[in-house]
Design a protein around this motif. Structure first.
Motif, mmCIF file in Angstrom:
data_model
loop_
_atom_site.group_PDB
_atom_site.id
_atom_site.type_symbol
_atom_site.label_atom_id
_atom_site.label_comp_id
_atom_site.label_asym_id
_atom_site.label_seq_id
_atom_site.Cartn_x
_atom_site.Cartn_y
_atom_site.Cartn_z
ATOM 1 N N GLU A 1 0.685 -1.179 -0.009
ATOM 2 C CA GLU A 1 0.032 0.131 -0.102
ATOM 3 C C GLU A 1 0.903 1.019 -0.093
ATOM 4 O O GLU A 1 0.438 2.139 -0.596
ATOM 5 C CB GLU A 1 -0.985 0.221 1.293
ATOM 6 N N LEU A 2 1.798 1.170 0.670
ATOM 7 C CA LEU A 2 2.795 2.571 0.819
ATOM 8 C C LEU A 2 3.465 2.532 -0.452
ATOM 9 O O LEU A 2 3.621 3.604 -1.093
ATOM 10 C CB LEU A 2 3.947 2.039 2.000
ATOM 11 N N PHE A 3 3.817 1.258 -1.039
ATOM 12 C CA PHE A 3 4.583 1.263 -2.407
ATOM 13 C C PHE A 3 3.805 2.061 -3.534
ATOM 14 O O PHE A 3 4.361 2.812 -4.279
ATOM 15 C CB PHE A 3 4.904 -0.178 -2.921
ATOM 16 N N GLU A 4 2.456 1.699 -3.602
ATOM 17 C CA GLU A 4 1.675 2.263 -4.314
ATOM 18 C C GLU A 4 1.495 3.850 -4.232
ATOM 19 O O GLU A 4 1.213 4.344 -5.230
ATOM 20 C CB GLU A 4 0.122 1.779 -4.491
ATOM 21 N N LYS A 5 1.636 4.351 -3.212
ATOM 22 C CA LYS A 5 1.460 5.875 -2.755
ATOM 23 C C LYS A 5 2.761 6.630 -3.348
ATOM 24 O O LYS A 5 2.703 7.777 -3.351
ATOM 25 C CB LYS A 5 1.081 6.021 -1.343
#
Length: 462
Positions: free
Chosen positions: A149-153
């Motif tokens: 989820e962090l990677f996507e942001k």
């Protein structure tokens, strides 16, 4: 009186965060230093307090801009490496500044190297020994798999120097000195990003590469100073030497780590060199620098303490101890006639002095001389890894050991064909950071007197 034109340089270490103002002669006309309490990440691991650092940058600049005796023409940054700041599309940091010493999951590391040719092949291609989180590219890989989820942001992953530059310029960029230092990001054989980044859809998370001497306007209206891209601190410290000396040299930078840097060795890393903690990185002009590392400053600190405790001496006993030729001769003779060998790991992890029995020495001074003989012999082996087959005729030693007369005399003795100098220079990293963008802010020619040298002759001691 007209204000003095200056460059502001932020030199951000793990412990001390410093700001310097240099005039056009590279004299320090103002400095301040700060230290912050560490914070912890979501796993409870210690890490840099990124918000304190960000606020300190702005507070320091406000203080400087209030000083009417100075006119800030440019700002640049140097910081420790192997640390990413993950920003969103608005430039806001999304996560803690994870510590490069944080343990890396073994299973994930195994998965990575299984997918990309194994540790030896990958390390050879990227000039990056297997160092876990110190390979900053693997930090990105970890986030992709552990925190999707962090990677996507994440819009961009910026190395710390470029993040600080981005705070002032608003420009997100990557810099070759950070990319090229044991990150696992750069393919030294192809001179481009390694293919694994594209295969993992990570390449798009890296901002465009900008030249290390490029500058940008500040993003705050009404200001006319320029902002550099920021530099990795090890590369910045080499710049004054590259600017002042054209004949081939190596720089032996001594501290907790003793790092021999040879800007004139462009040969690919061998398996032996990788096993003995050699690496390559890219200096500010994009050329490879082969380097070998020893944890020698730490070893010296621990073994000196052992000697002091054993002989019940004052803590500063050996700070200014001079070379004693009689002791060296006596130790040489003893070592020649003894059957005892010093135990040494093949990776050059220590000099072997830790295995010596201190009861065999008649005094602390004798033991200390033996410690430095062992350490210099180890340094000889390490430095030779990056010296071989190059036309180097000078070794410049800076940092802590350059002030140790015994160490310097012994070093000169084991390199009889090479001139050995103790190099003295105030704030080499900060000066190098300013020199990188000299043309952008300084009307004067590059100075040639920045480095003070002391020559050590090669008396036959060891």
């Amino acid at each position: 009186m007209n204000p003095i034109p200056v460059i502001a340089v932020f030199d951000v270490g793990k412990t001390n965060k410093k700001l310097f103002l240099f005039d056009e002669n590279y004299k320090i006309v103002f400095e301040r230093s700060a230290r912050f309490m560490e914070t912890v990440d979501e796993d409870g691991a210690a890490c840099e307090n990124l918000e304190s650092l960000r606020l300190s940058i702005f507070d320091s600049l406000r203080e400087v801009f209030r000083k009417k005796e100075f006119e800030v023409k440019a700002i640049n940054f140097s910081t420790y490496g192997a640390s990413f700041v993950y920003i969103d599309q608005n430039g806001t940091a999304l996560a803690p500044l994870y510590n490069y010493l944080k343990a890396y999951p073994e299973a994930l590391k195994q998965q990575f190297y299984d997918n990309y040719g194994g540790p030896l092949k990958f390390s050879s291609q990227t000039a990056s020994p297997v160092l876990g989180s110190l390979n900053s590219g693997l930090q990105l890989y970890r986030i992709k798999y552990e925190k999707p989820e962090l990677f996507e942001k994440v819009k961009y992953a910026l190395h710390l120097p470029q993040y600080l530059s981005h705070l002032i310029s608003g420009v997100a960029c990557s810099d070759i000195t950070s990319i090229g230092c044991h990150t696992g990001l750069w393919d030294f054989e192809k001179n481009e990003y390694h293919s694994w980044l594209k295969e993992e859809n990570i390449l798009g998370k890296l901002a465009p590469i900008k030249a290390s001497d490029e500058t940008f306007p500040a993003c705050f209206p009404g200001n006319n100073y320029l902002v550099g891209t920021g530099l990795h601190d090890s590369s910045a410290a080499l710049i004054p030497y590259l600017a002042n000396f054209t004949e081939p040299f190596v720089l032996l930078s001594t501290g907790t780590w003793c790092i021999t840097m040879n800007p004139f060795n462009h040969s690919p890393l061998t398996e032996e060199e990788l096993q003995k903690d050699c690496l390559c990185y890219l200096h500010y002009k994009g050329k490879p620098v082969k380097a070998s590392r020893l944890f020698a400053g730490y070893e010296h600190e621990q073994q000196e303490k052992r000697i002091i405790e054993h002989f019940n001496q004052d803590k500063s006993r050996y700070k200014d101890l001079e070379l004693d030729m009689e002791i060296v001769s006596r130790l040489q003779e003893r070592n020649k006639n003894t059957t005892t060998t010093v135990r040494r790991q093949k990776e050059l992890s220590s000099s072997g002095f830790e295995f010596r029995d201190l009861n065999t020495f008649s005094s602390g001074a004798e033991a200390y001389h033996q410690l430095l003989i062992d350490m210099v012999n180890l340094q000889l082996e390490s430095t030779n890894l990056v010296l071989k087959d190059t036309p180097v005729k000078r070794i410049f030693v800076d940092g802590g050991f350059s002030k140790n007369a015994i160490y310097m005399h012994l070093l000169a003795a084991v390199f009889p064909e090479i001139e050995v100098f103790a190099a003295s220079m105030a704030q080499a990293t900060a000066v190098g950071t300013a020199l990188a963008i000299h043309q952008a802010w300084n009307r004067k020619a590059l100075p040639t007197d920045l480095i003070e040298l002391k020559y050590y002759s090669h008396a036959r001691l060891v």
